[in-house]
Design a protein around this motif. Sequence first.
Motif, PDB file in Angstrom:
ATOM      1  N   ASN A 337     -12.387 -25.503  23.792  1.00  0.00           N
ATOM      2  CA  ASN A 337     -12.265 -26.160  25.096  1.00  0.00           C
ATOM      3  C   ASN A 337     -13.331 -27.232  25.270  1.00  0.00           C
ATOM      4  OD1 ASN A 337     -10.067 -24.792  25.983  1.00  0.00           O
ATOM      5  ND2 ASN A 337     -11.183 -23.340  27.283  1.00  0.00           N
ATOM      6  N   LYS A 386      -3.709 -29.675  29.815  1.00  0.00           N
ATOM      7  CA  LYS A 386      -3.467 -30.344  28.537  1.00  0.00           C
ATOM      8  C   LYS A 386      -1.983 -30.530  28.302  1.00  0.00           C
ATOM      9  CE  LYS A 386      -7.715 -28.317  27.087  1.00  0.00           C
ATOM     10  NZ  LYS A 386      -8.398 -27.219  26.399  1.00  0.00           N
ATOM     11  N   GLY A 395      -6.138 -19.367  26.957  1.00  0.00           N
ATOM     12  CA  GLY A 395      -7.438 -19.117  26.341  1.00  0.00           C
ATOM     13  C   GLY A 395      -8.433 -18.488  27.299  1.00  0.00           C
TER      14      GLY A 395
HETATM   15 MG   LIG Z   1      -8.256 -23.455  25.567  1.00  0.00          MG
END
Ligand SMILES: [Mg+2]
Lengths: 438, 209
Positions: A337, A386, A395
């Motif tokens: 990230n 994203k 995540g």
């Molecule tokens: Mg991520």
Amino acid sequence: MDIDTPADLNWKEYMVDRLDAGVILVDRELRVLFWNHFMVMHTGRGAEQVVGKNLLEQFPELPQRWLKRKVEGVFVLKNQAFSSWEQRPYLFKLAHNRPMTGGVDAMYQDLSFMPVLDMGGQVMAVCVSLKDVTDAAIYAMQLKEARATLEKEKTEQQSLIKKLEQAQSQLLQSEKMAAIGQLAAGVAHEINNPVGFIKSNVTSMKKYAHDMVKLLDTYIDSEPQLQPDSKQLEQIKQIKDEIDFEYLVEDIDSLIEETIEGVDRVSKIVKDLKDFSHVDQGEWDYEDLHHCLDSTLNVAWNELKYKAEIVKDYGDLPQVYCMGSQINQVFLNMLVNAAHAIANRGTISITTRHQGHHVGISITDNGKGMDEEQQRRVFEPFFTTKPVGKGTGLGMSLSYGIIEKHHGKINLQSAPGEGTTFTIVLPVEGPARQEDKD
Amino acid sequence: MNKQQEFSEDQRDCLQEICNIAMGQAADSLARLLERFITLSVPAIRFISSDNLDAELNQLIGASTVSAVRQGFFSAHGDQGLRGESIIVFSETDLAGLAELTALEDEPANEMEEEELLLDIANVLCGACLNGIAAQLEQELGYSAPSMIGVNIPLRTLVNHRQVTWDQALSIKIGYSLESHSFQCDMLLLLPTSSVDELKRILDLFLED
Ligand SMILES: [Mg+2]
Ligand SMILES: Nc1ncnc2c1ncn2[C@@H]1O[C@H](COP(=O)(O)OP(=O)(O)O)[C@@H](O)[C@H]1O
């Protein structure tokens, strides 16, 4: 005859008086000309109290402007006008017929305003009739409510279905990842073998080369004993020139050194990969978190190397009781990230500290940061900014779950345009043992 | 399929003339009520068929999102008499303009009051025109209470196709606009075929005089 019924009514008037609907006659100034029994019963005002008086003065709570406009419209246009409970539940606030069963605050009413014409065809009065539609209204409202509920449930279901679909595709994805992990572990194992014997062979070769050079040196030492201008000496010189003997002897050493270094690196990456994709997932043990961080950095190196310089500030950490492979997963998410947040090139700092029963690991980037809404939602499953294919939005939510399982915390500090710091705080002794101490 | 409905030339001229006169009177009384001049278009009389209702409505109204009110009207003689419905279609509903039109100074505060306004205006516009027509034909008309079809709905949902039981209908379209306001609405007076025969009979009587 009732006292409420004026004595001078004939039977037709009496019928209108006794109609099961409110009937009111008003003139253009809203003076009441007729007030039937229904109105008497429901308002509690006798005809003799109301007739001849101004309706708005008698009932100041009525919507004055609205009523005037309605009646004036009928006078001007000689046209009947209406009012429906759906838009205006009632004109007169009258008690309803459901004191026990309830459901409404007053009698719901449909109204009609009829022009009453004189002989010359001019409007002389307006007849207001009032129907009690409370029961129908309640029924209609319940229906509407039920429909709204259904509609709401339908949209909720649709969004649930969508989430399920996403979750399923995510499951497939993580299934795939798990399979790749297993594969990687398998491949790593397979690579380990040849890498092992390459290394041992190269080490042997290094020794052999040394020995051979030693032997050659001895031969070279004995060169002066050869006949000068002899054919042999000539040949030796020619070959030495041809193969650049001096350099070769020098280079062979560093070649072998480099090869050993390379093999060492390969075996380290293979080992990290094995560590990382641990087949023994979910095992609790004391782990060296610095070792975890380093092997994760190694695995993620490809994602990180073009994006950021890694600055490590490792403190003194005790071994921490945790599920190593899962903590690795958290580090990886955060590092990736951080790299994603950096547009061109930046810095990712990793700081570790130990305090009391806890350790803290901070990962700081100087990337694009997050606004308030993003900060509020980072840990939400499927929240991603994203593009499709790059982000799944899982995540951080997974990481949160993992740290929670460890009875740890994730703190977050971020400013748009400046960067982000995630800090993981873990109990040194893991969840179970920590409870005894608290 | 029923035979194509048509008026004789006399009947058509007569109806057009009656409508024109009624419009003049309606404009006049509306102007008195609202203290504002309302422009009414010349009534457009035509037959429409339910087969291609969507296309017909498109041609009549034009806008794709509308708010609409319906109201039934009827003469004496039960189902032998004239029975029709008017549909009042607001295509450019400027609520400030509407509030002024009904002499309400404050803008409608909520959805219900907004609907009430639309119903009131529909009733007034409809009554003004139909009363004028009925008076000339020496008929008396009654009206049902107006009811909402919908607010900001797609034009094609104006009439529920599955509920339509007629093949052909007479449509009299009258456009209203308010000077100095972006207020535009169209009124469709619709008579099913069964009532058209009655209308023809009444027109013939009228022509005999
Ligand atoms: Mg991520
Ligand atoms: N270090 C960071 N800097 C800026 N934004 C971040 C950072 N970490 C997470 N985010 C934001 O949180 C979102 C969710 O992250 P994550 O759950 O890992 O899903 P993903 O990375 O698949 O989008 C990201 O899309 C991003 O908008």
